[in-house]
Design an enzyme around this catalytic site. Structure first.
Site, PDB file in Angstrom:
ATOM      1  N   ASP A 159       0.890  -1.117   0.009  1.00  0.00           N
ATOM      2  CA  ASP A 159      -0.191  -0.086  -0.031  1.00  0.00           C
ATOM      3  C   ASP A 159       0.951   1.144   0.056  1.00  0.00           C
ATOM      4  O   ASP A 159       2.145   1.002   0.098  1.00  0.00           O
ATOM      5  CB  ASP A 159      -1.007   0.047   1.124  1.00  0.00           C
ATOM      6  CG  ASP A 159      -0.106  -0.480   2.521  1.00  0.00           C
ATOM      7  OD1 ASP A 159       0.965  -0.455   2.436  1.00  0.00           O
ATOM      8  OD2 ASP A 159      -1.011  -0.751   3.487  1.00  0.00           O
ATOM      9  N   HIS A 165      -7.023  -4.941  10.532  1.00  0.00           N
ATOM     10  CA  HIS A 165      -6.689  -4.861   8.888  1.00  0.00           C
ATOM     11  C   HIS A 165      -5.411  -5.456   8.365  1.00  0.00           C
ATOM     12  O   HIS A 165      -4.439  -5.433   9.050  1.00  0.00           O
ATOM     13  CB  HIS A 165      -6.808  -3.443   8.696  1.00  0.00           C
ATOM     14  CG  HIS A 165      -5.775  -2.524   8.973  1.00  0.00           C
ATOM     15  ND1 HIS A 165      -6.079  -1.292   9.855  1.00  0.00           N
ATOM     16  CD2 HIS A 165      -4.667  -2.485   8.459  1.00  0.00           C
ATOM     17  CE1 HIS A 165      -5.168  -0.769   9.892  1.00  0.00           C
ATOM     18  NE2 HIS A 165      -3.853  -1.187   9.182  1.00  0.00           N
ATOM     19  N   ASP A 216      -7.076  -2.895  14.620  1.00  0.00           N
ATOM     20  CA  ASP A 216      -8.463  -3.309  14.379  1.00  0.00           C
ATOM     21  C   ASP A 216      -8.359  -4.551  13.337  1.00  0.00           C
ATOM     22  O   ASP A 216      -9.634  -4.789  12.816  1.00  0.00           O
ATOM     23  CB  ASP A 216      -9.100  -2.222  13.646  1.00  0.00           C
ATOM     24  CG  ASP A 216      -8.623  -1.753  12.529  1.00  0.00           C
ATOM     25  OD1 ASP A 216      -7.831  -2.205  11.860  1.00  0.00           O
ATOM     26  OD2 ASP A 216      -9.055  -0.648  11.761  1.00  0.00           O
ATOM     27  N   GLU A 265      -9.795  -1.865   5.732  1.00  0.00           N
ATOM     28  CA  GLU A 265     -10.329  -1.591   7.211  1.00  0.00           C
ATOM     29  C   GLU A 265     -11.587  -2.310   7.217  1.00  0.00           C
ATOM     30  O   GLU A 265     -12.061  -3.066   6.461  1.00  0.00           O
ATOM     31  CB  GLU A 265     -10.617  -0.025   6.995  1.00  0.00           C
ATOM     32  CG  GLU A 265      -9.405   0.755   7.115  1.00  0.00           C
ATOM     33  CD  GLU A 265      -8.686   0.737   8.247  1.00  0.00           C
ATOM     34  OE1 GLU A 265      -8.483  -0.092   9.256  1.00  0.00           O
ATOM     35  OE2 GLU A 265      -8.119   1.936   8.684  1.00  0.00           O
TER      36      GLU A 265
HETATM   37  C1  GLP Z   1      -0.565   0.255   8.474  1.00  0.00           C
HETATM   38  C2  GLP Z   1      -0.107  -0.476   7.285  1.00  0.00           C
HETATM   39  C3  GLP Z   1      -0.337  -2.168   7.686  1.00  0.00           C
HETATM   40  C4  GLP Z   1       0.422  -2.297   9.024  1.00  0.00           C
HETATM   41  C5  GLP Z   1      -0.156  -1.512  10.134  1.00  0.00           C
HETATM   42  C6  GLP Z   1       0.404  -1.791  11.521  1.00  0.00           C
HETATM   43  O1  GLP Z   1      -1.756   0.473   8.851  1.00  0.00           O
HETATM   44  N1  GLP Z   1      -0.957  -0.267   6.224  1.00  0.00           N
HETATM   45  O2  GLP Z   1       0.160  -2.749   6.452  1.00  0.00           O
HETATM   46  O3  GLP Z   1       0.160  -3.776   9.115  1.00  0.00           O
HETATM   47  O4  GLP Z   1       0.097  -0.267   9.651  1.00  0.00           O
HETATM   48  O5  GLP Z   1       1.576  -1.174  11.589  1.00  0.00           O
HETATM   49  P1  GLP Z   1       2.563  -1.413  12.929  1.00  0.00           P
HETATM   50  O6  GLP Z   1       3.345  -2.394  12.237  1.00  0.00           O
HETATM   51  O7  GLP Z   1       3.468  -0.021  12.876  1.00  0.00           O
HETATM   52  O8  GLP Z   1       1.832  -1.630  13.991  1.00  0.00           O
END
Ligand code: GLP
Length: 259
Positions: free
Chosen positions: A67, A138, A136, A143
């Site tokens: 993404d 995702h 959450d 989402e």
């Molecule tokens: C963002 C990304 C996800 C990732 C999430 C968790 O939302 N789009 O791909 O898994 O963050 O991030 P973190 O690893 O910093 O908790």
């Protein structure tokens, strides 16, 4: 779904990196799907260490990222392209031209998303998809309320994701976090031949519970991985703490991995 439960995130990151290193050694032309966020950073360091130690080479590997924020250029220090360059691509011998991140500045976002899917297909599909998980539940930026068959598209972030992402990035300023992103869909992700999801800390315990043991539901898009037949979850004890069958998963995965 195999759930590998480790004492520390370091241990889990090392095991996940070993799995990727072994796969690249076996197939030097591997197609990788990559993720951003704080979670995979340690694993990326381990992957880079293996390159430094000349155990593996990424010269022929191609990658597609999950993404990118809408409105950020790849040169912006909070963009996911920038993150990948700094945390992985500069540290391994992959050719930058073989790395792909959605263009957050694309004028025609639908065209950009369609082209991204076509590129992945042309490359023969993703062999290993790396994933983190939002608090959450995702995956990528899919989402709650996103179809479990969704394809790469422009998506809208929830206030909780904006808050979470501001905590570690964007210097804590929620107002600077873009509200939209281009994201691979849940359906796109589930087409990868293998998925490796990492989750650390008690803040991810509910998400992991939903992903592994919850009903398969668009309310926790990671739960779609329950229908994937080669999905590995690498987590620490805190992230696994709400799983009903955690002892069984830990024993089964450790036996399969021979650890
Ligand atoms: C963002 C990304 C996800 C990732 C999430 C968790 O939302 N789009 O791909 O898994 O963050 O991030 P973190 O690893 O910093 O908790």
């Amino acid at each position: 779904m195999e759930v590998v439960i480790c004492k520390t995130r370091e241990e889990a990151s090392k095991l996940a990196a070993n799995m990727i290193t072994a796969a690249v050694k076996k197939n030097p032309k591997l197609v990788l799907g990559l993720a951003t966020g704080s979670t995979p950073v340690l694993m990326y360091t381990e992957m880079a260490n293996a390159v430094k130690a000349k155990k593996v080479s990424y010269r022929q590997v191609k990658s597609w990222n999950l993404d990118e924020y809408v409105g950020l250029a790849g040169t912006h220090d909070q963009s996911y392209r920038y993150f990948m360059n700094e945390n992985l691509f500069k540290k391994i011998d992959i050719k930058l031209a073989n790395t792909h991140v959605l263009n957050g500045l694309a004028e025609d976002v639908d065209k950009e998303c369609r082209a991204y899917e076509a590129q992945i297909k042309k490359a023969g599909g993703i062999d290993i998809q790396v994933l983190g998980i939002g608090s959450d539940g995702h995956i990528a930026f899919n989402e709650p309320g996103t179809s479990l068959k969704s394809r790469t598209s422009c998506v809208y972030l929830t206030p909780s994701t904006i808050r979470d992402n501001a905590r570690l990035f964007f210097k804590g300023k929620e107002k600077d976090v873009p509200t939209r992103a281009l994201s691979m869909g849940v359906g796109t992700i589930c087409e990868a031949k293998k998925c490796i999801l990492l989750a650390f800390g008690k803040g991810k315990a509910d998400a992991i519970k939903g992903c592994v043991e919850g009903p398969m539901s668009q309310f926790c898009t990671a739960s779609a991985l329950q229908a994937h037949n080669d999905c590995w979850i690498f987590c620490d004890e805190a992230a696994a703490s709400k799983l009903k069958l955690k002892k069984y998963y830990a024993w089964r995965s450790a036996t399969k991995l021979g650890i």
